[in-house]
Design a protein around this motif. Structure first.
Motif, PDB file in Angstrom:
ATOM      1  N   CYS A   1      19.521  52.736  78.029  1.00  0.00           N
ATOM      2  CA  CYS A   1      20.320  51.155  77.773  1.00  0.00           C
ATOM      3  C   CYS A   1      20.095  50.390  79.375  1.00  0.00           C
ATOM      4  CB  CYS A   1      21.500  51.621  77.368  1.00  0.00           C
ATOM      5  SG  CYS A   1      22.740  51.915  78.980  1.00  0.00           S
ATOM      6  N   ASP A   2      19.894  49.570  78.288  1.00  0.00           N
ATOM      7  CA  ASP A   2      20.116  48.083  79.218  1.00  0.00           C
ATOM      8  C   ASP A   2      20.689  47.941  80.553  1.00  0.00           C
ATOM      9  OD1 ASP A   2      20.305  45.414  80.089  1.00  0.00           O
ATOM     10  OD2 ASP A   2      18.145  45.077  79.663  1.00  0.00           O
ATOM     11  N   PRO A   3      21.079  48.225  81.608  1.00  0.00           N
ATOM     12  CA  PRO A   3      22.793  48.128  82.399  1.00  0.00           C
ATOM     13  C   PRO A   3      23.499  46.810  82.262  1.00  0.00           C
ATOM     14  CG  PRO A   3      20.684  49.200  83.723  1.00  0.00           C
ATOM     15  CD  PRO A   3      20.006  48.225  82.436  1.00  0.00           C
ATOM     16  N   ARG A   4      22.301  46.157  81.993  1.00  0.00           N
ATOM     17  CA  ARG A   4      23.129  44.584  82.040  1.00  0.00           C
ATOM     18  C   ARG A   4      24.017  44.099  80.369  1.00  0.00           C
ATOM     19  NH1 ARG A   4      21.641  40.023  80.252  1.00  0.00           N
ATOM     20  NH2 ARG A   4      19.418  40.099  79.370  1.00  0.00           N
ATOM     21  N   LEU A   5      23.433  44.697  79.627  1.00  0.00           N
ATOM     22  CA  LEU A   5      23.783  44.233  78.702  1.00  0.00           C
ATOM     23  C   LEU A   5      24.575  45.336  78.151  1.00  0.00           C
ATOM     24  CD1 LEU A   5      20.607  43.573  76.540  1.00  0.00           C
ATOM     25  CD2 LEU A   5      22.417  42.053  77.388  1.00  0.00           C
ATOM     26  N   MET A   6      24.477  46.242  78.758  1.00  0.00           N
ATOM     27  CA  MET A   6      25.555  47.767  78.310  1.00  0.00           C
ATOM     28  C   MET A   6      26.785  47.320  78.588  1.00  0.00           C
ATOM     29  SD  MET A   6      24.793  49.466  75.416  1.00  0.00           S
ATOM     30  CE  MET A   6      26.487  50.590  75.796  1.00  0.00           C
ATOM     31  N   ALA A   7      26.876  46.294  80.328  1.00  0.00           N
ATOM     32  CA  ALA A   7      28.332  46.674  80.717  1.00  0.00           C
ATOM     33  C   ALA A   7      28.887  45.683  80.396  1.00  0.00           C
ATOM     34  CB  ALA A   7      27.678  46.143  81.806  1.00  0.00           C
ATOM     35  N   MET A   8      27.762  44.016  79.187  1.00  0.00           N
ATOM     36  CA  MET A   8      28.611  43.516  78.327  1.00  0.00           C
ATOM     37  C   MET A   8      29.901  43.985  77.113  1.00  0.00           C
ATOM     38  SD  MET A   8      26.351  40.028  77.351  1.00  0.00           S
ATOM     39  CE  MET A   8      25.743  39.642  79.172  1.00  0.00           C
ATOM     40  N   VAL A   9      28.690  45.006  76.992  1.00  0.00           N
ATOM     41  CA  VAL A   9      29.390  45.684  76.143  1.00  0.00           C
ATOM     42  C   VAL A   9      30.978  46.211  76.196  1.00  0.00           C
ATOM     43  CG1 VAL A   9      29.244  47.812  73.961  1.00  0.00           C
ATOM     44  CG2 VAL A   9      27.380  46.278  74.571  1.00  0.00           C
ATOM     45  N   PHE A  10      30.800  46.816  77.085  1.00  0.00           N
ATOM     46  CA  PHE A  10      31.835  47.498  77.107  1.00  0.00           C
ATOM     47  C   PHE A  10      32.807  46.775  77.928  1.00  0.00           C
ATOM     48  CE2 PHE A  10      29.412  51.082  77.385  1.00  0.00           C
ATOM     49  CZ  PHE A  10      30.376  52.525  76.151  1.00  0.00           C
ATOM     50  N   ASP A  11      32.322  45.570  78.735  1.00  0.00           N
ATOM     51  CA  ASP A  11      33.352  44.240  78.960  1.00  0.00           C
ATOM     52  C   ASP A  11      33.622  43.949  77.815  1.00  0.00           C
ATOM     53  OD1 ASP A  11      33.107  44.713  81.847  1.00  0.00           O
ATOM     54  OD2 ASP A  11      31.329  43.095  81.857  1.00  0.00           O
ATOM     55  N   ASN A  12      33.265  43.787  76.627  1.00  0.00           N
ATOM     56  CA  ASN A  12      33.721  43.024  76.018  1.00  0.00           C
ATOM     57  C   ASN A  12      34.244  43.791  74.234  1.00  0.00           C
ATOM     58  OD1 ASN A  12      32.785  40.193  75.031  1.00  0.00           O
ATOM     59  ND2 ASN A  12      31.097  41.005  75.685  1.00  0.00           N
ATOM     60  N   LEU A  13      34.362  45.301  74.905  1.00  0.00           N
ATOM     61  CA  LEU A  13      35.161  45.434  73.976  1.00  0.00           C
ATOM     62  C   LEU A  13      36.518  46.239  74.883  1.00  0.00           C
ATOM     63  CD1 LEU A  13      33.056  49.574  73.062  1.00  0.00           C
ATOM     64  CD2 LEU A  13      33.848  47.249  71.689  1.00  0.00           C
ATOM     65  N   PHE A  14      36.503  46.699  75.914  1.00  0.00           N
ATOM     66  CA  PHE A  14      37.703  46.468  76.759  1.00  0.00           C
ATOM     67  C   PHE A  14      38.178  45.397  76.859  1.00  0.00           C
ATOM     68  CE2 PHE A  14      35.707  49.866  78.943  1.00  0.00           C
ATOM     69  CZ  PHE A  14      36.346  51.177  78.367  1.00  0.00           C
ATOM     70  N   SER A  15      38.268  44.233  76.825  1.00  0.00           N
ATOM     71  CA  SER A  15      38.821  42.472  76.945  1.00  0.00           C
ATOM     72  C   SER A  15      39.135  42.414  75.177  1.00  0.00           C
ATOM     73  CB  SER A  15      37.185  41.440  77.343  1.00  0.00           C
ATOM     74  OG  SER A  15      38.056  40.496  77.479  1.00  0.00           O
ATOM     75  N   ASN A  16      39.474  42.776  74.437  1.00  0.00           N
ATOM     76  CA  ASN A  16      39.235  42.188  73.058  1.00  0.00           C
ATOM     77  C   ASN A  16      40.519  42.941  72.518  1.00  0.00           C
ATOM     78  OD1 ASN A  16      37.510  40.814  71.317  1.00  0.00           O
ATOM     79  ND2 ASN A  16      36.355  41.053  72.646  1.00  0.00           N
ATOM     80  N   ALA A  17      40.047  44.796  73.714  1.00  0.00           N
ATOM     81  CA  ALA A  17      41.670  45.423  73.232  1.00  0.00           C
ATOM     82  C   ALA A  17      42.624  45.607  73.243  1.00  0.00           C
ATOM     83  CB  ALA A  17      40.739  47.335  73.187  1.00  0.00           C
TER      84      ALA A  17
END
Lengths: 482, 223
Positions: free
Chosen positions: A361-377
């Protein structure tokens, strides 16, 4: 779905096969009809003429077998079914007096020989006239004619006499059978040739279609400058070919326009922001603005910059302009790093099935994915527990589930959460961190990696986000070959 | 140090030029590519800051023209476009560095210092001569460990002379690198400035480090 070549093949072969069979059938029937009609006419003519003549034996001898007829046999019966006349070749097995009708025709096979038969009832009025004339002539005649031929006795006609004439057509039937066999062989050979010709025709006719199909299949989604080659294209396909190229042109123009638009939007939004930020930072460093106000303005500038960056990234992902810089990454590290950036003391992450797995995966973009998932949760969970689980299946896909309790939303699938700027809060109360682009970005990033994502709310009011990752490397297997 | 700033968005151009001048840089500004090319063609800048999307002459084309003319002026490109291909095309055209808008001012200043240093063929970020030490990033000057207070313009003069130490720097050259296009080169402000710096860095029995070469200019060197 059948291929066009198969359809054409069956259409050609069906047409040719039906044509050949029909031709052979018509030919066979025509020959048979011609031959049997000739036989029928002949025996009817003979039977009719003899039924009107008292000189049956004499006349019968004069009727030599004609074309398609091997031999004749004749039997005349009186009204008491007694034989008045029987030719020498009459077989006792031949049926007699089958019907009392005026005349009937039938076909029999006896001892491997084939016969066309006709049975006539002799007209008494006509015969009585002939009888008178015959008697008159008979008295004046001797048993020999002028040329010395033996003269046969007359047959005296009476009422209700029957004349049965058999014509043997064994040779004709054998000839017809040979003809049928020959037609079958010729038909098979013609069919074989037709098969080869049909195959050649199919290949020749479909060659331009296949060429066009190959050209279209060779078009790559990312290569918007590629066009179909004209070549030696038939007029009918040229229209399709030109229309596809026109669509590709429009797609390319649309992409270019989209690319320009993104560049222009970026320029229009970022340049004033750059002026604002540089002015603010120069003023702050020179002490022209009080520190507290400077910090407040800096925060607002950062928020604005973050939203512009998110919006532009979303546009680039949607238009497939974002180039992924992929590398193999540990999923555990990605998750732990994201959680350490996002978590607060009031929430806990419960992980299940997390092993040392790696994904490309693209590290920058996947970090953004988990950041957003956790942030929303964390932001929307009504419980302090956030769930994250991993599971893999035999197909090589990896399932990542993130869940949190939520109140207020109806159970069921909720794809709307991935819409840009969607928020459950209809008032869109300004939230410093959440403005409706996070999950939209998550969806586009996941899709850009070739993975799938879905969201639903369970009956227990738990919000689930499921990511299906197409392929992954299981480090536990690599580390322990046993 | 003299910079050229080519930016078509006036608020950003004014903000940057004002801020850079407050940092001691001499800044010429241009609003489009043609004007920027005129400045680059007729002046020698320590660094040029170019916007990528410019009217009349695109930033990338401007860099190409600059390199084709044989000029090695370091170029920092500013752009609102952050796509990989945009960055690559800018750097391939001859830009030395690339920054996306909006940028942090401290980062911009650091990159400018780096470009100026590389433009003068130096790797060490700190300049020194005898016991005189000048730190461009910290904006400090010390002699024998003693702090010396210099105005931004005085600091720029000393920095330029130290970057060219052991070489004679003409008055014209000094003027070109310390003052922007708007200022009058016929005044004696340069002589006054050199005299002030010379006086401030001469502490105690220390050696004279800035010398006048009559008819030629100034030189920073050991006697």
């Amino acid at each position: 779905m059948k291929r066009l070549s198969q359809r054409l093949w069956w259409a050609l072969m069906g047409s040719v096969g039906v044509a050949i069979c029909l031709t052979a059938l018509i030919a066979a029937l025509s020959v048979r009809s011609y031959a049997t009609n000739g036989v029928d006419e002949e025996i009817h003519r003979i039977a009719e003429r003899m039924s009107r003549s008292p000189w049956i034996p004499f006349r019968f001898i004069r009727y030599r077998p004609r074309q398609h007829i091997d031999d004749y046999a004749l039997l005349i019966l009186n009204q008491n079914q007694e034989i008045v006349f029987q030719s020498e070749n009459w077989e006792p097995s031949f049926p007699q007096q089958l019907s009392a009708q005026q005349h009937i025709d039938y076909f029999i096979t006896a001892d491997g020989r084939h016969f066309k038969c006709t049975q006539w009832s002799i007209d008494p009025d006509e015969n009585s006239r002939w009888r008178r004339r015959g008697r008159g002539r008979g008295r004046d005649r001797n048993n020999e004619d002028e040329r010395g031929h033996e003269r046969h006795d007359r047959v005296a006609y009476d009422k209700n006499m029957s004349l049965i004439l058999y014509a043997e057509v064994t040779t004709l039937d054998q000839d017809l059978r040979s003809l049928y066999e020959m037609l079958a062989v010729v038909g098979a050979v013609v069919m074989l040739f037709a098969l080869l010709i049909a195959r050649h025709l199919r290949d020749t006719l479909l060659a331009p279609v296949n060429a066009l199909s190959s050209d279209i299949a060779a078009l790559q989604a990312h290569d918007i400058e590629a066009r179909l080659e004209t070549g030696d294209m038939p007029q009918e396909l040229l229209l399709i070919h030109n229309r596809i190229n026109e669509l590709l042109d429009r797609l390319a123009h649309s992409r270019q326009r989209e690319r320009r638009s993104i560049g222009d939007i970026a320029h229009e939004l970022r340049t004033p922001l750059a002026a604002l930020r540089s002015e603010l930072e120069f003023a702050s460093s020179a002490g022209d603005i009080p520190e507290e106000r400077g910090q407040f303005m800096q925060e607002q500038v950062s928020t604005l910059q973050q939203r512009i960056d998110s919006l532009l990234l979303l546009m680039r992902l949607e238009s497939e302009q974002e180039q992924l810089q992929q590398q193999s990454l540990s999923l555990v590290e990605l998750i732990n790093d994201a959680w350490s950036r996002q978590h607060d003391d009031t929430h806990q992450l419960h992980m299940d099935g997390i092993t040392d797995q790696s994904i490309d995966c693209d590290p920058r973009l996947m970090a953004m994915v988990f950041d957003n998932l956790f942030s929303n949760a964390i932001a929307y969970s009504s419980s302090p527990e956030i769930g994250l689980s991993l599971s893999s299946n035999t197909g090589g896909t990896l399932q990542i589930h993130c869940s949190n309790a939520c109140d207020g939303m109806q159970p069921g699938p909720c794809p709307q959460v991935f819409e840009a700027f969607w928020r459950d809060d209809q008032a869109r109360s300004l939230n410093k961190r959440h403005y409706g682009l996070g999950l939209a970005l998550v969806e586009r990033i996941i899709m850009a990696h070739g993975a799938m994502i879905s969201a639903r709310i369970s009956d227990e009011h738990v919000f689930h986000i499921s990511i299906t990752w197409p392929a992954y490397v299981d480090d536990t297997d690599l580390a322990d070959p046993s | 140090m003299r910079l050229l700033l080519v930016e078509d968005y006036e608020p950003l151009r004014q903000s940057l030029s004002r801020g850079l001048r407050s940092e001691g840089y001499a800044v010429d500004t241009a609003a489009d590519g043609d004007e920027g090319w005129w400045y680059l063609e007729h002046n020698d800048y320590d660094t040029a800051i170019l916007d990528r999307m410019l009217p009349s002459l695109d930033g990338v084309e401007l860099i190409r023209r600059l390199r084709d003319a044989g000029k090695t002026t370091p170029v920092l490109m500013l752009t609102a476009r952050d796509a990989v291909e945009d960055r690559v095309s800018g750097l391939d055209a001859g830009a030395d560095d690339y920054m996306c808008k909006p940028f942090a001012v401290p980062e911009l200043l650091a990159r400018l210092r780096s470009l100026v240093r590389r433009g003068h063929g130096q790797a060490d970020p700190v300049l020194s001569l005898d016991t005189l030490v000048l730190d461009p990033s910290a904006k400090t000057v010390t002699r024998d460990g003693q702090q010396i207070e210099l105005s931004p313009r005085e600091f720029q003069l000393l920095e330029f002379l130290l970057r060219r130490q052991d070489a004679v720097v003409s008055r014209t050259e000094l003027w070109e690198h310390l003052y922007d296009f708007e200022q009058d080169p016929m005044s004696n402000v340069l002589d006054v400035l050199v005299g002030r710096v010379r006086k401030k860095i001469h502490i105690g029995d220390g050696l004279e480090l800035i010398h006048t070469r009559r008819g030629q200019g100034y030189i920073a060197a050991l006697p």
